[in-house]
Design a protein around this motif. Structure first.
Motif, short mmCIF file in Angstrom:
data_model
loop_
_atom_site.label_atom_id
_atom_site.label_comp_id
_atom_site.label_asym_id
_atom_site.label_seq_id
_atom_site.Cartn_x
_atom_site.Cartn_y
_atom_site.Cartn_z
N ILE A 14 0.84 -1.21 0.00
CA ILE A 14 0.00 0.00 0.00
C ILE A 14 0.87 1.25 0.00
CG2 ILE A 14 -1.67 1.32 1.35
CD1 ILE A 14 -2.87 -1.35 2.26
N THR A 15 1.93 1.25 0.81
CA THR A 15 2.84 2.40 0.84
C THR A 15 3.51 2.58 -0.51
OG1 THR A 15 3.22 2.02 3.19
CG2 THR A 15 4.79 3.43 2.05
N GLY A 16 3.92 1.48 -1.12
CA GLY A 16 4.53 1.56 -2.46
C GLY A 16 3.58 2.15 -3.48
N PHE A 17 2.32 1.72 -3.45
CA PHE A 17 1.33 2.30 -4.35
C PHE A 17 1.13 3.78 -4.05
CE2 PHE A 17 -0.32 -2.04 -5.31
CZ PHE A 17 -0.21 -1.95 -6.68
N GLY A 18 1.16 4.16 -2.77
CA GLY A 18 1.01 5.56 -2.41
C GLY A 18 2.13 6.41 -2.96
N ILE A 40 -3.44 9.34 0.76
CA ILE A 40 -4.23 8.42 1.59
C ILE A 40 -3.56 7.06 1.65
CG2 ILE A 40 -6.44 7.19 1.72
CD1 ILE A 40 -7.70 9.78 0.55
N LEU A 41 -3.11 6.54 0.51
CA LEU A 41 -2.44 5.24 0.51
C LEU A 41 -1.15 5.26 1.31
CD1 LEU A 41 -2.97 4.06 -3.18
CD2 LEU A 41 -4.11 3.22 -1.12
N PHE A 42 -0.38 6.34 1.23
CA PHE A 42 0.87 6.42 1.97
C PHE A 42 0.63 6.37 3.47
CE2 PHE A 42 4.22 8.86 4.10
CZ PHE A 42 5.33 8.13 3.71
#
Length: 138
Positions: A14-18, A40-42
């Protein structure tokens, strides 16, 4: 080898996508929808990686309140619809929040073969040394 729980693995994704959405949103001339999704994802991914309680403890320490207010204020300003102002606030808050990690990051990058060579070039090494040693950048 570091073992990660399933929730930490999900948090890393999720952090990577953020980070991807934030980077892509800046490349596309500060697209506010991509930046909002990335923000938000980060934050959600960070909560998954280190846990909800640790996330609150990290962001709401007394000596980090200025940094937290800039970072979360920047997220709010991006969500409201002013992406340029929000990203400036966010980046400033990010550097204030994570400035204690910069020496560790610089030391790690210096051990990476190609990047370490680039960081040791004459013009760059002085700047990198100041960033890597100083905890009182701002």
């Amino acid at each position: 080898m570091i073992s990660l729980t399933d929730s930490q693995k999900i948090g890393m994704g999720i952090t990577g996508f953020g980070v991807f959405f934030l980077f892509f949103g800046m490349i596309l001339f500060f697209d506010k929808a991509l930046l909002a999704i990335g923000n938000i994802l980060f934050v959600v991914g960070l909560s998954f990686v280190i846990g909800l309680e640790r996330t609150f403890r990290f962001f709401f320490q007394k000596h980090k309140m200025k940094a937290t207010s800039f970072f979360l204020g920047g997220v709010l300003v991006v969500l409201i619809g002013w992406p340029m102002v929000g990203m400036v606030l966010e980046i400033y808050g990010f550097f204030l929040l994570f400035r204690g990690f910069f020496p560790v990051v610089v030391g790690f990058i210096r051990r990476v073969p190609v990047l370490g060579y680039l960081l040791n070039l004459p013009g760059i090494s002085g700047i990198v040394d100041k960033v890597g040693e100083s905890n009182n950048m701002v």
